[in-house]
Design an enzyme around this catalytic site. Structure first.
Site, short mmCIF file in Angstrom:
data_model
loop_
_atom_site.label_atom_id
_atom_site.label_comp_id
_atom_site.label_asym_id
_atom_site.label_seq_id
_atom_site.Cartn_x
_atom_site.Cartn_y
_atom_site.Cartn_z
N HIS A 121 -2.37 -5.87 -1.22
CA HIS A 121 -1.87 -4.49 -1.26
C HIS A 121 -2.85 -3.51 -0.62
O HIS A 121 -4.06 -3.66 -0.72
CB HIS A 121 -1.56 -4.08 -2.70
N ASP A 122 -2.29 -2.54 0.07
CA ASP A 122 -3.03 -1.42 0.66
C ASP A 122 -3.95 -1.84 1.79
O ASP A 122 -4.85 -1.08 2.18
CB ASP A 122 -3.83 -0.67 -0.42
N GLY A 139 -7.07 -6.65 -1.85
CA GLY A 139 -6.52 -5.31 -1.71
C GLY A 139 -7.48 -4.36 -0.99
O GLY A 139 -8.69 -4.52 -1.04
#
Length: 265
Positions: A121-122, A139
């Site tokens: 994520h991100d 992440g």
């Protein structure tokens, strides 16, 4: 014409561009958007607010856009944006962003994500990235353009990998990797510059020689800190663009830690 296999499940709301080919047993969620000429070979699962650019090809059993592997995630409407002409091979996983990380995971264009690679994520991944088998990004990782990740390598959350860098197979990256750097080891150490990559991209010989001299000054010099040595190299760089790419990366953000050579390297 768009070609959709009768066993594929496409939920209401999904957008399928012209010329897409959706293979057997694919599942496409209601917020997914496919641009023109996207190919899903078979058994591909697309979920969440995911957009996929023109010409990208996804192979069987990839899981793209399902919720982030973050216990703080509570169903927020975050996004995964994948660019054009990527090859996403078998069992690859890519997660959308989280509110705490800006809400979006972005993948550039012309990347190759080999079997089992993971983009957390991100993450922000640039163009022409290559993640070999089972390479893993935690992440909030930033990968610049033309980065190569070897098989079974891994990058710790919040780390940055500069443009043109190469990470060796089975290497664990804990800190930032300078542009054009080459890192190896169970815990990544800087082993020099990615000279092969620089030559393949056609950079002028004098630029490469200047970068090698700056590398020695920054990482083999003994006077001052790395930041101080980088500042001196930046002041002396003049029109040496490769040197400035590296010094700008080092000086861009405060309180960063960098992969460096180990004693004796």
């Amino acid at each position: 014409m768009t070609d959709i296999h009768p066993t594929a499940i496409i939920e209401d709301g999904a957008v399928i561009g012209d010329g897409c080919r959706i293979g057997p047993y694919c599942v496409i969620g209601p917020k997914v958007q496919l641009a023109a000429d996207v190919v899903l070979e078979s058994h591909v699962a697309l979920a969440g607010r995911t957009s996929i650019g023109t010409g990208t090809r996804i192979f069987p059993f990839a899981s793209i856009g399902h919720q982030p592997q973050d216990l703080k995630y509570s169903g927020e409407d975050t996004r995964l944006e994948i660019g054009e002409n990527n090859q996403i091979r078998e069992h690859v996983t890519m997660n959308p962003g989280t509110v705490g990380g800006g809400g979006v995971t972005k993948i550039g264009n012309n990347g190759l994500f080999m079997m089992g690679a993971h983009v957390g994520h991100d993450c922000l991944v640039g163009d022409h990235a290559i993640l070999a088998n089972n390479a893993t990004l935690a992440g909030h990782v930033e990968l610049a353009d033309h980065v190569i990740m070897g098989g079974l390598s891994a990058v710790r959350q919040w780390s940055r990998i500069g443009t043109g860098a190469i990470v060796g197979g089975m290497t664990g990256v804990e800190f930032d990797v300078i542009p054009f750097g080459s890192v190896i080891g169970d815990r990544a150490r800087l082993a020099g510059l990615n000279l092969v990559g620089l030559k393949r991209k056609g950079f002028p010989r004098e630029q490469i020689h200047a970068l090698r001299a700056a590398y020695r000054a920054m990482f083999e010099g003994e006077e001052g800190t790395l930041l101080e040595r980088a500042e001196r190299c930046a002041a002396e760089a003049d029109d040496q663009s490769l040197v400035r790419v590296v010094t700008d990366f080092i000086l861009e953000k405060e309180n960063r830690r960098f992969c460096t050579p180990r004693d004796g390297d």
